[in-house]
Design an enzyme around this catalytic site. Structure first.
Site, short mmCIF file in Angstrom:
data_model
loop_
_atom_site.label_atom_id
_atom_site.label_comp_id
_atom_site.label_asym_id
_atom_site.label_seq_id
_atom_site.Cartn_x
_atom_site.Cartn_y
_atom_site.Cartn_z
N ASP A 59 43.94 51.21 47.83
CA ASP A 59 44.16 52.39 46.99
C ASP A 59 42.92 53.28 46.87
O ASP A 59 43.02 54.40 46.42
CB ASP A 59 44.55 51.94 45.59
CG ASP A 59 43.39 51.27 44.87
OD1 ASP A 59 42.71 50.45 45.50
OD2 ASP A 59 43.15 51.59 43.70
N ASP A 113 43.48 44.81 49.34
CA ASP A 113 42.35 45.12 48.48
C ASP A 113 42.65 44.52 47.10
O ASP A 113 43.82 44.36 46.75
CB ASP A 113 42.22 46.64 48.41
CG ASP A 113 41.47 47.13 47.19
OD1 ASP A 113 40.30 46.75 47.04
OD2 ASP A 113 42.06 47.89 46.40
N ASP A 156 38.49 52.02 50.52
CA ASP A 156 39.41 51.36 51.46
C ASP A 156 39.72 52.22 52.67
O ASP A 156 40.31 51.73 53.64
CB ASP A 156 40.73 51.01 50.75
CG ASP A 156 40.52 50.05 49.60
OD1 ASP A 156 39.75 49.08 49.78
OD2 ASP A 156 41.10 50.27 48.52
P1 ADP Z 1 36.66 46.79 44.86
O1 ADP Z 1 36.62 46.43 46.33
O2 ADP Z 1 37.03 45.59 44.04
O3 ADP Z 1 37.60 47.96 44.60
P2 ADP Z 1 34.01 48.28 44.90
O4 ADP Z 1 33.63 48.06 46.33
O5 ADP Z 1 34.40 49.66 44.52
O6 ADP Z 1 35.13 47.19 44.40
O7 ADP Z 1 32.75 47.86 43.98
C1 ADP Z 1 32.11 46.61 44.12
C2 ADP Z 1 31.35 46.24 42.89
O8 ADP Z 1 30.30 47.21 42.61
C3 ADP Z 1 32.19 46.20 41.60
O9 ADP Z 1 32.86 44.99 41.44
C4 ADP Z 1 31.10 46.41 40.53
O10 ADP Z 1 30.46 45.19 40.23
C5 ADP Z 1 30.11 47.35 41.20
N1 ADP Z 1 30.38 48.76 40.81
C6 ADP Z 1 31.03 49.71 41.55
N2 ADP Z 1 31.10 50.87 40.86
C7 ADP Z 1 30.51 50.65 39.65
C8 ADP Z 1 30.26 51.46 38.49
N3 ADP Z 1 30.64 52.74 38.40
N4 ADP Z 1 29.62 50.86 37.45
C9 ADP Z 1 29.22 49.59 37.51
N5 ADP Z 1 29.43 48.78 38.56
C10 ADP Z 1 30.05 49.29 39.63
MG MG Z 2 40.69 49.24 45.00
#
Ligand code: ADP
Ligand code: MG
Length: 293
Positions: free
Chosen positions: A238, A38, A242
């Site tokens: 983490d 991730d 995931d």
């Molecule tokens: P990652 O796999 O990198 O941990 P996530 O799947 O949690 O990312 O989120 C994907 C995308 O959704 C983020 O890169 C962001 O653009 C958007 N996003 C998620 N949560 C938020 C939030 N609280 N505020 C703004 N954008 C968000």
């Molecule tokens: Mg992560």
């Protein structure tokens, strides 16, 4: 496998901060040939900082835009949200209480603040809700090419602001990836973040294979695809997002600095945030199995 060698291997692993939930996982780990990582909080520090704020023309007539933005994000548990909230607070803006809030996993958040409807998140989210973001496109591309995560905010259905958050890779990620590649293991980075940001981070970590813009259910699907192609897959993550992929993988490895949900779904907890624990775990398993044969 003899119980004695498994016990010894588990004990030595624990000393390195690698906690296997059971001896069967220590045994199975030596078969891993693909490691899926991730991005946020695993390859990167997961402590992003707010770097840019751009407000659309005429979108902040009453000067409350940033306060409402922070109010919406204050209810989110996402590391990106924390960065936005503290970044806005550092600019001397105090956030009110949101009247309503909803997280949209993999996309962003939605909230009602001071009677306004706020939507914050990815371009996909804006497109799905019919928000015209053409005014933001060029600026967004530029921020993403710098490896930053750019997020859009709409107020009452109209594009209002763009913010960018930068998260840097852990000092040890590059070294850990190099060790895995050198021992013949394929390394794939997977993320819900956009393609450009993902590529920029992967390049810094020495990772060639990237799957970006994946929704939380999609991470598990990517793991399954690799398994169906005949691979034995370790997934390292983490976040809550995931957990399905950690449960699907042959070996789920939770980064101990992350969420409890990830640790519950995983077979192994890596107590150090340091990704060198992955080659260590595989090495320990290989050694344990060699002693048995
Ligand atoms: P990652 O796999 O990198 O941990 P996530 O799947 O949690 O990312 O989120 C994907 C995308 O959704 C983020 O890169 C962001 O653009 C958007 N996003 C998620 N949560 C938020 C939030 N609280 N505020 C703004 N954008 C968000
Ligand atoms: Mg992560």
């Amino acid at each position: 496998a003899t119980p004695t060698s498994i016990m010894a291997g588990s004990g030595r692993s624990a000393e390195l901060g690698i906690l296997f939930k059971g001896g069967e996982h220590l045994e199975a780990t030596h078969r891993v040939n693909v490691v899926v990582l991730d991005k946020t909080g695993t390859v990167t520090k997961g402590k992003p900082e707010l770097t840019d704020i751009e407000i659309a023309d005429g979108a902040d007539e009453d000067g409350r835009l940033l306060a409402r933005f922070a109010a919406a994000e204050r209810r989110s548990e996402h590391p990106l949200a924390e960065a936005i909230v503290s970044g806005i607070a550092a600019r001397g803006v105090t956030a009110p209480e949101a009247e309503a809030f909803q997280a949209i996993p993999g996309y962003g958040v939605q909230a009602t603040v001071e009677g306004r409807e706020l939507l914050v998140g990815t371009r996909k989210l804006m497109n799905e809700r019919g928000v015209d973001i053409s005014a933001a496109e060029a600026g967004m591309l530029e921020l993403e090419q710098q490896g930053k995560t750019a997020m859009l905010a709409a107020v009452d259905g109209r594009y209002a602001a763009m913010v960018a958050v930068a998260d840097t890779i852990k000092e040890t990620s590059k070294e850990a990836v190099a060790k895995l590649l050198a021992s013949g293991i394929r390394v794939v980075m997977i993320t819900g973040d956009n393609e450009r940001t993902a590529q920029a981070i992967a390049r810094q970590a020495g990772i060639d294979e990237v799957v970006a813009e994946v929704l939380p259910e999609g991470k598990a699907r990517e793991v399954r695809k690799l398994q169906e192609a005949g691979n034995v897959v370790a997934m390292v993550g983490d976040g809550i997002n995931d957990a399905p992929a950690l449960a699907t993988a042959d070996i789920g490895m939770a980064v101990g600095t992350g969420t409890d949900v990830a640790m519950e779904a995983a077979d192994v907890t890596l107590m150090r945030g340091d990704l060198n624990a992955i080659p260590d775990a595989i090495g320990m398993s290989r050694k344990t199995m060699r002693n048995i044969k």
